[in-house]
Design a protein around this motif. Structure first.
Motif, PDB file in Angstrom:
ATOM      1  N   ALA A 131     -24.902 -72.519 -10.961  1.00  0.00           N
ATOM      2  CA  ALA A 131     -26.352 -72.362 -11.028  1.00  0.00           C
ATOM      3  C   ALA A 131     -26.834 -71.295 -10.046  1.00  0.00           C
ATOM      4  CB  ALA A 131     -27.040 -73.696 -10.732  1.00  0.00           C
ATOM      5  N   GLU A 132     -26.028 -70.977  -9.030  1.00  0.00           N
ATOM      6  CA  GLU A 132     -26.538 -70.148  -7.924  1.00  0.00           C
ATOM      7  C   GLU A 132     -26.916 -68.721  -8.338  1.00  0.00           C
ATOM      8  OE1 GLU A 132     -22.172 -69.793  -8.237  1.00  0.00           O
ATOM      9  OE2 GLU A 132     -23.571 -71.474  -8.185  1.00  0.00           O
ATOM     10  N   SER A 133     -26.253 -68.202  -9.374  1.00  0.00           N
ATOM     11  CA  SER A 133     -26.540 -66.813  -9.755  1.00  0.00           C
ATOM     12  C   SER A 133     -27.662 -66.702 -10.778  1.00  0.00           C
ATOM     13  CB  SER A 133     -25.286 -66.144 -10.332  1.00  0.00           C
ATOM     14  OG  SER A 133     -24.244 -66.179  -9.410  1.00  0.00           O
ATOM     15  N   GLY A 134     -28.090 -67.805 -11.333  1.00  0.00           N
ATOM     16  CA  GLY A 134     -29.080 -67.786 -12.406  1.00  0.00           C
ATOM     17  C   GLY A 134     -30.465 -67.537 -11.875  1.00  0.00           C
ATOM     18  N   PRO A 135     -31.472 -67.590 -12.708  1.00  0.00           N
ATOM     19  CA  PRO A 135     -31.347 -67.754 -14.165  1.00  0.00           C
ATOM     20  C   PRO A 135     -30.667 -66.548 -14.813  1.00  0.00           C
ATOM     21  CG  PRO A 135     -33.609 -67.216 -13.579  1.00  0.00           C
ATOM     22  CD  PRO A 135     -32.867 -67.412 -12.287  1.00  0.00           C
ATOM     23  N   TRP A 136     -30.128 -66.801 -15.977  1.00  0.00           N
ATOM     24  CA  TRP A 136     -29.358 -65.796 -16.692  1.00  0.00           C
ATOM     25  C   TRP A 136     -30.119 -65.225 -17.877  1.00  0.00           C
ATOM     26  CZ3 TRP A 136     -24.532 -64.406 -14.911  1.00  0.00           C
ATOM     27  CH2 TRP A 136     -23.958 -65.249 -13.954  1.00  0.00           C
ATOM     28  N   VAL A 137     -29.837 -63.988 -18.176  1.00  0.00           N
ATOM     29  CA  VAL A 137     -30.337 -63.377 -19.416  1.00  0.00           C
ATOM     30  C   VAL A 137     -29.161 -62.671 -20.084  1.00  0.00           C
ATOM     31  CG1 VAL A 137     -32.705 -63.080 -18.577  1.00  0.00           C
ATOM     32  CG2 VAL A 137     -31.029 -61.213 -18.306  1.00  0.00           C
ATOM     33  N   LEU A 138     -29.387 -62.296 -21.331  1.00  0.00           N
ATOM     34  CA  LEU A 138     -28.336 -61.670 -22.128  1.00  0.00           C
ATOM     35  C   LEU A 138     -28.885 -60.348 -22.673  1.00  0.00           C
ATOM     36  CD1 LEU A 138     -25.444 -62.487 -23.024  1.00  0.00           C
ATOM     37  CD2 LEU A 138     -26.492 -63.619 -24.993  1.00  0.00           C
ATOM     38  N   LEU A 139     -28.170 -59.258 -22.408  1.00  0.00           N
ATOM     39  CA  LEU A 139     -28.568 -57.952 -22.941  1.00  0.00           C
ATOM     40  C   LEU A 139     -28.025 -57.787 -24.364  1.00  0.00           C
ATOM     41  CD1 LEU A 139     -27.676 -55.673 -19.859  1.00  0.00           C
ATOM     42  CD2 LEU A 139     -29.702 -57.109 -20.218  1.00  0.00           C
ATOM     43  N   LEU A 140     -28.617 -56.874 -25.112  1.00  0.00           N
ATOM     44  CA  LEU A 140     -28.078 -56.573 -26.444  1.00  0.00           C
ATOM     45  C   LEU A 140     -26.685 -55.960 -26.311  1.00  0.00           C
ATOM     46  CD1 LEU A 140     -31.166 -55.153 -28.394  1.00  0.00           C
ATOM     47  CD2 LEU A 140     -30.121 -57.408 -28.574  1.00  0.00           C
ATOM     48  N   PRO A 141     -25.888 -56.025 -27.374  1.00  0.00           N
ATOM     49  CA  PRO A 141     -24.526 -55.466 -27.319  1.00  0.00           C
ATOM     50  C   PRO A 141     -24.550 -53.979 -26.978  1.00  0.00           C
ATOM     51  CG  PRO A 141     -24.891 -56.685 -29.374  1.00  0.00           C
ATOM     52  CD  PRO A 141     -26.206 -56.613 -28.695  1.00  0.00           C
ATOM     53  N   GLU A 142     -23.438 -53.514 -26.427  1.00  0.00           N
ATOM     54  CA  GLU A 142     -23.322 -52.112 -25.999  1.00  0.00           C
ATOM     55  C   GLU A 142     -23.477 -51.147 -27.176  1.00  0.00           C
ATOM     56  OE1 GLU A 142     -23.028 -50.246 -23.451  1.00  0.00           O
ATOM     57  OE2 GLU A 142     -22.671 -51.645 -21.808  1.00  0.00           O
ATOM     58  N   SER A 143     -22.748 -51.406 -28.250  1.00  0.00           N
ATOM     59  CA  SER A 143     -22.687 -50.438 -29.343  1.00  0.00           C
ATOM     60  C   SER A 143     -22.508 -51.177 -30.668  1.00  0.00           C
ATOM     61  CB  SER A 143     -21.517 -49.482 -29.103  1.00  0.00           C
ATOM     62  OG  SER A 143     -21.430 -48.560 -30.158  1.00  0.00           O
ATOM     63  N   PRO A 144     -23.610 -51.692 -31.205  1.00  0.00           N
ATOM     64  CA  PRO A 144     -23.502 -52.556 -32.392  1.00  0.00           C
ATOM     65  C   PRO A 144     -22.885 -51.871 -33.611  1.00  0.00           C
ATOM     66  CG  PRO A 144     -25.670 -52.753 -31.369  1.00  0.00           C
ATOM     67  CD  PRO A 144     -24.988 -51.605 -30.688  1.00  0.00           C
ATOM     68  N   ASP A 145     -23.135 -50.569 -33.782  1.00  0.00           N
ATOM     69  CA  ASP A 145     -22.484 -49.880 -34.913  1.00  0.00           C
ATOM     70  C   ASP A 145     -20.965 -49.926 -34.757  1.00  0.00           C
ATOM     71  OD1 ASP A 145     -24.751 -49.140 -36.338  1.00  0.00           O
ATOM     72  OD2 ASP A 145     -24.888 -47.155 -35.441  1.00  0.00           O
ATOM     73  N   ALA A 146     -20.494 -49.670 -33.549  1.00  0.00           N
ATOM     74  CA  ALA A 146     -19.042 -49.683 -33.321  1.00  0.00           C
ATOM     75  C   ALA A 146     -18.483 -51.097 -33.501  1.00  0.00           C
ATOM     76  CB  ALA A 146     -18.723 -49.146 -31.930  1.00  0.00           C
ATOM     77  N   SER A 147     -19.224 -52.092 -33.057  1.00  0.00           N
ATOM     78  CA  SER A 147     -18.766 -53.475 -33.235  1.00  0.00           C
ATOM     79  C   SER A 147     -18.707 -53.837 -34.715  1.00  0.00           C
ATOM     80  CB  SER A 147     -19.711 -54.440 -32.506  1.00  0.00           C
ATOM     81  OG  SER A 147     -19.755 -54.141 -31.132  1.00  0.00           O
ATOM     82  N   ALA A 148     -19.731 -53.403 -35.466  1.00  0.00           N
ATOM     83  CA  ALA A 148     -19.729 -53.660 -36.910  1.00  0.00           C
ATOM     84  C   ALA A 148     -18.524 -52.984 -37.549  1.00  0.00           C
ATOM     85  CB  ALA A 148     -21.030 -53.150 -37.540  1.00  0.00           C
ATOM     86  N   ARG A 149     -18.253 -51.776 -37.108  1.00  0.00           N
ATOM     87  CA  ARG A 149     -17.117 -51.019 -37.640  1.00  0.00           C
ATOM     88  C   ARG A 149     -15.793 -51.739 -37.348  1.00  0.00           C
ATOM     89  NH1 ARG A 149     -15.766 -46.311 -40.786  1.00  0.00           N
ATOM     90  NH2 ARG A 149     -13.638 -47.022 -41.076  1.00  0.00           N
ATOM     91  N   ALA A 150     -15.658 -52.261 -36.136  1.00  0.00           N
ATOM     92  CA  ALA A 150     -14.401 -52.924 -35.760  1.00  0.00           C
ATOM     93  C   ALA A 150     -14.188 -54.193 -36.591  1.00  0.00           C
ATOM     94  CB  ALA A 150     -14.419 -53.250 -34.271  1.00  0.00           C
ATOM     95  N   ILE A 151     -15.259 -54.925 -36.817  1.00  0.00           N
ATOM     96  CA  ILE A 151     -15.166 -56.123 -37.660  1.00  0.00           C
ATOM     97  C   ILE A 151     -14.771 -55.722 -39.080  1.00  0.00           C
ATOM     98  CG2 ILE A 151     -16.495 -58.021 -38.677  1.00  0.00           C
ATOM     99  CD1 ILE A 151     -18.236 -57.902 -36.051  1.00  0.00           C
ATOM    100  N   ARG A 152     -15.468 -54.707 -39.584  1.00  0.00           N
ATOM    101  CA  ARG A 152     -15.178 -54.250 -40.957  1.00  0.00           C
ATOM    102  C   ARG A 152     -13.735 -53.768 -41.082  1.00  0.00           C
ATOM    103  NH1 ARG A 152     -17.263 -48.583 -42.882  1.00  0.00           N
ATOM    104  NH2 ARG A 152     -16.085 -48.389 -44.816  1.00  0.00           N
ATOM    105  N   ASP A 153     -13.275 -52.992 -40.113  1.00  0.00           N
ATOM    106  CA  ASP A 153     -11.907 -52.462 -40.187  1.00  0.00           C
ATOM    107  C   ASP A 153     -10.895 -53.597 -40.315  1.00  0.00           C
ATOM    108  OD1 ASP A 153     -12.645 -49.842 -40.147  1.00  0.00           O
ATOM    109  OD2 ASP A 153     -12.214 -49.515 -38.017  1.00  0.00           O
TER     110      ASP A 153
END
Lengths: 262, 262
Positions: A131-153
């Motif tokens: 708990a000590e480092s929170g509260p937490w947030v989440l940023l959007l992915p670094e490179s969603p096109d590349a991630s989509a490509r990797a999944i597709r491949d």
């Protein structure tokens, strides 16, 4: 070629765990599809939530570790928002579009305009975090096109089917209330469907006929995905046909100089 | 109560003719469903294109009959747009949001913000019209919420199922390219899905969680509907559950004073 049949089916793929940093998302998806007995075929589109990728990429940030700049402190005070979150929003953005109480609408480094740079505080605690480092947030992915490509491949090489992959996020909008699914990463599926060449039944060329295909697919999948405890981060959309495209999600973004509301 | 199952199905209902003024749309839809052997059940949503209603309501206008006001002449000259179309746009609107070459973004009398007041020149020739009064355009339906309600009333009384009806149009957007389906009329289906009370798997209240349910349904249906020769003006969406709502599509529209981009 792009077409949609008279029947379109959306199915939440079961068995996707709540992944943590380092997860191999293409492998996770491949495993879930196999476990569910789903065999991909040409024209299938998989819609993955941005949150699944963000978690796998370890895009968690503990606000205790964020030291806001002078600009973030000033802006945060002005709009009544935590300066550490403002700092993260500014780091993720190339320009501020609007600042109002509690909200910063920005042009994200990925090109699209979005409230608060898409930074989210739900489902944002990393596995095993104290708990000590929170509260937490989440940023959007670094490179969603590349991630989509990797999944597709991976899935195309396993299935020999020609598929599309969309990375979706939920966006607010000017003029209208409520969020809608939008495509922030695309591979295989053409992001836009240009129907200007087709004629209506009277032979007159269609007018307003560039459809935001990938955004509509993301919106449809968002109905099934949900966001809460029963979260379904992977949705299969079945019933379209298209020639494989290598155009990414930036094609869905208006250039500032062509945007009446920039 | 609102929920979407893990499977959502969209089906274009065949057998809807290209209707003309005076057509009884609820009867046309009822007949098409019966002919296709489709029996409605609780939670089914029918998405009807605005164009079907506009045609049935005789919302055709021959530009030869339009006499532009001084304001329309001035504005048309300034943005390079036919002053007769500008005149119709102004008549259909309560305010101009942006004027730019070829386009007028307005607040429509129905409350939403839309380019060119949703006036369309494709499929806009009335049955039996001579060429002398053209070119023709088609205005949006008079009262899409009431039309949705009338369709729902007839089909619910015939089927004893509790259904939703959405009247859809294709809207352009600030920031993003391509059109998406949007709900301009709603009955039965709640237009917004407020999930703020639900918790994520960590118990933290969800944040950005009012979903534009009816808009997402319209966007999903737009994938199937198409706009061209194979036009499918009626799409059945199956797989949701909801308590009947009497809230209309205006609930999807931001008030100007709450809109950062008004």
């Amino acid at each position: 070629m792009i077409a949609c049949g008279p029947r379109l089916e959306l199915v939440a793929v079961p068995g996707i765990p709540l992944v943590g940093p380092g997860a191999d998302v293409p492998a996770v998806i491949s495993h879930a599809l196999a476990s569910a007995g789903i065999v991909l075929s040409d024209g299938d589109v998989l819609v993955v939530t941005s949150k699944l990728l963000s978690r796998a990429e370890g895009r968690f940030v503990g606000l205790g570790d964020v030291h806001p700049s002078a600009r973030a402190l000033e802006l945060g005070a002005r709009i009544g928002k935590d300066a550490r979150i403002v700092e993260l929003i500014l780091r993720e953005s190339t320009a501020v579009s609007r600042a109002a109480p509690g909200v910063l609408v920005v042009r994200h480094r990925l090109g699209f305009v979005v409230a608060n740079a898409g930074i989210d505080a739900s489902n944002a605690v990393p596995p095993g975090a104290g708990a000590e480092s929170g509260p937490w947030v989440l940023l959007l992915p670094e490179s969603p096109d590349a991630s989509a490509r990797a999944i597709r491949d991976r899935l195309e090489s396993e299935s020999h089917a020609r598929i599309g992959v969309v990375v979706s996020d939920s966006f607010g909008r000017p003029f209208r209330l409520g969020t809608v699914g939008a495509a922030i990463g695309v591979s295989g599926l053409p992001p836009l469907w240009d129907r200007r060449g087709e004629a209506d039944p009277f032979g007159r060329a269609l007018e307003q006929t560039i459809t935001a295909l990938a955004d509509q697919v993301a919106a449809a999948a968002d109905l099934v995905a949900g966001q809460a405890a029963e979260g379904r981060p992977l949705v299969l959309v079945r019933g379209m046909r298209f020639d494989s495209s290598e155009i990414g999600a930036r094609a869905l973004t208006r250039k500032p100089e062509e945007d009446l509301y920039a």
